[in-house]
Design an enzyme around this catalytic site. Structure first.
Site, PDB file in Angstrom:
ATOM      1  N   LYS A  35     -11.319   0.434   5.989  1.00  0.00           N
ATOM      2  CA  LYS A  35     -10.246   0.984   5.155  1.00  0.00           C
ATOM      3  C   LYS A  35      -9.247   1.725   6.039  1.00  0.00           C
ATOM      4  O   LYS A  35      -9.651   2.485   6.925  1.00  0.00           O
ATOM      5  CB  LYS A  35     -10.855   1.926   4.115  1.00  0.00           C
ATOM      6  CG  LYS A  35      -9.868   2.579   3.153  1.00  0.00           C
ATOM      7  CD  LYS A  35     -10.616   3.453   2.156  1.00  0.00           C
ATOM      8  CE  LYS A  35      -9.691   4.086   1.130  1.00  0.00           C
ATOM      9  NZ  LYS A  35     -10.438   4.877   0.132  1.00  0.00           N
ATOM     10  N   SER A 112      -9.688   3.817  -4.327  1.00  0.00           N
ATOM     11  CA  SER A 112      -8.632   3.453  -3.409  1.00  0.00           C
ATOM     12  C   SER A 112      -9.060   2.454  -2.338  1.00  0.00           C
ATOM     13  O   SER A 112      -8.228   1.953  -1.578  1.00  0.00           O
ATOM     14  CB  SER A 112      -8.095   4.715  -2.728  1.00  0.00           C
ATOM     15  OG  SER A 112      -9.132   5.388  -2.018  1.00  0.00           O
ATOM     16  N   SER A 136     -13.805   6.054  -5.391  1.00  0.00           N
ATOM     17  CA  SER A 136     -13.118   4.992  -4.657  1.00  0.00           C
ATOM     18  C   SER A 136     -14.024   4.025  -3.917  1.00  0.00           C
ATOM     19  O   SER A 136     -13.548   3.052  -3.337  1.00  0.00           O
ATOM     20  CB  SER A 136     -12.116   5.607  -3.679  1.00  0.00           C
ATOM     21  OG  SER A 136     -11.063   6.226  -4.387  1.00  0.00           O
TER      22      SER A 136
END
Length: 399
Positions: A35, A112, A136
């Site tokens: 990420k 996210s 997330s």
């Protein structure tokens, strides 16, 4: 990216910089993505925002979570998209495009950690690092039909990782199956603290009451029944005597205050382009007062005490990961914000209590995945992961 093709638009097209990994180790032969809030040496960290990306210089060292996977023999193949500043549960990013949800292409992938979940669900990588503040990792895992854990707070180092809300942020990862999840857990978590087996099952009645409707409840019933059969002395409790809505509000207050502390000065100084929903969240965050934050912190400690008293040292709590499946890609900003507020009613439990929670891909409803979650005592993450086999119908020997 260091792979040939990306049909789900999960990866960021940064210039390829080779990253060395150990020649052997417990994760040798696997690949992983990161990420884009975690530092990878040689790569910028763009955090899902155009100005952040433009200002970012290549990192000079790996985040510890990245280094742990490399040292265990896993091969890095690229950084993946994140929702803007990691402040989203839907994963939509109008700046760079929203990664596809491979399990439900007409629905959002969750955020996210959107690119991380998308890449794993599509089979492009075996493992992907993500972060979980308000859901997330757990949320995208539920939406995309994969496995995701929010670890015990501070058990996974977040050094060299962009913060959102420091007292709520955790680092996690995704895989498609529990076998690999457990192998990664051994690398990322080390040994659990000592404690008795987790054999006392608690069903959070108020969390299940938060489900959107009968189809969701029916879809989760087989997994719940497997757990009930394995733990026949299970009990049902109202987890939040004062209501999950009050816990959700305390969570949002803490998250907002700390998110503004982390990003507010930069936002005020640079006036960056922000998506409508993200800008709205930061506008609300800007207004949280010190007094409101202190009150919310007291509510957090009360909630934590309550959850820990229910768990003891041998219990685990069963909750739905989300109230329903992923919203459609056509959902408006207002609809996505409504969903976020609704979902945080359950997602806030583990966050406030700083406890591990694993989301398991056990059901499909409305043509899309829906996860079931287990919450365990602090630093019993690996014991909690192993219980997932029962919920998924993979256990052969019983608890």
């Amino acid at each position: 990216m260091l792979i040939d093709d990306d049909p789900v638009r999960a990866f960021i097209d940064y210039p390829d910089v080779p990253v060395a990994n150990a020649a052997d180790g417990p994760l040798a032969g696997t690949t992983f993505a990161v990420k884009d809030i975690f530092d990878v040496a040689g790569y910028p960290t763009g955090c899902g925002n155009p100005l952040k990306r433009a200002e970012a210089k290549p990192a000079t060292e790996h985040a510890p979570a990245v280094a742990a996977l490399l040292n265990a023999g896993s091969r890095f193949v690229g950084k993946v998209h994140t929702a803007e500043l990691a402040f989203s549960l839907d994963g939509v990013n109008s700046h760079f495009g929203t990664p596809l949800n491979p399990a439900a292409p007409d629905r959002v992938p969750g955020g996210s950690s959107s690119g991380s979940a998308s890449a794993v669900a599509a089979g492009l990588v075996d493992i992907a690092l993500g972060s979980d503040t308000g859901g997330s990792v757990r949320g995208p895992a539920s939406f995309c039909g994969i496995v995701g854990l929010r670890p015990t707070h501070e058990r996974v180092s977040l050094a060299n990782v962009m913060p959102l809300a420091e007292s709520l942020d955790t680092g996690g990862w995704f895989t498609r199956d529990l076998d690999l999840y457990e192998r990664v857990a051994a690398v990322m978590l080390g040994e659990d603290v000592a404690g008795p087996p987790l054999t006392r099952m608690i069903v959070a009645e108020d969390a299940f009451a938060n489900l959107a409707g009968d189809p969701e409840a029916t879809a989760l019933t087989p997994a719940l029944d497997r757990l009930k059969a394995a733990f026949p002395d299970w009990q049902s409790v109202i987890l939040a005597p004062d209501g999950l809505a009050s816990w959700q509000q305390a969570f949002r207050t803490i998250q907002g205050y700390e998110a503004w502390k982390a990003h507010g000065p930069w936002i005020e100084a640079r006036n960056p382009p922000l998506m409508e929903g993200v800008r709205g969240r930061f506008e609300i965050a800007r207004q949280v007062t010190d007094r409101q934050y202190r009150t919310a912190e007291a509510q957090r400690e009360s909630a934590r005490d309550r959850v820990l008293s229910v768990l003891g040292d041998d219990g685990f709590i069963v909750v739905p990961t989300f109230p329903t499946v992923a919203p459609r890609l056509t959902a408006s900003v207002a609809e996505l914000e409504k969903f976020r507020n609704y979902a945080l009613m359950v997602m806030c439990i583990a966050g406030l209590a700083r406890l591990p929670q694993i989301s398991l891909p056990v059901a499909t409803v409305h043509g899309a995945p829906l996860g079931l979650s287990l919450i365990g005592p602090p630093h019993r993450d690996r014991a909690l992961i192993s219980l997932g086999r029962i919920a998924m119908g993979e256990d052969r020997d019983g608890p």
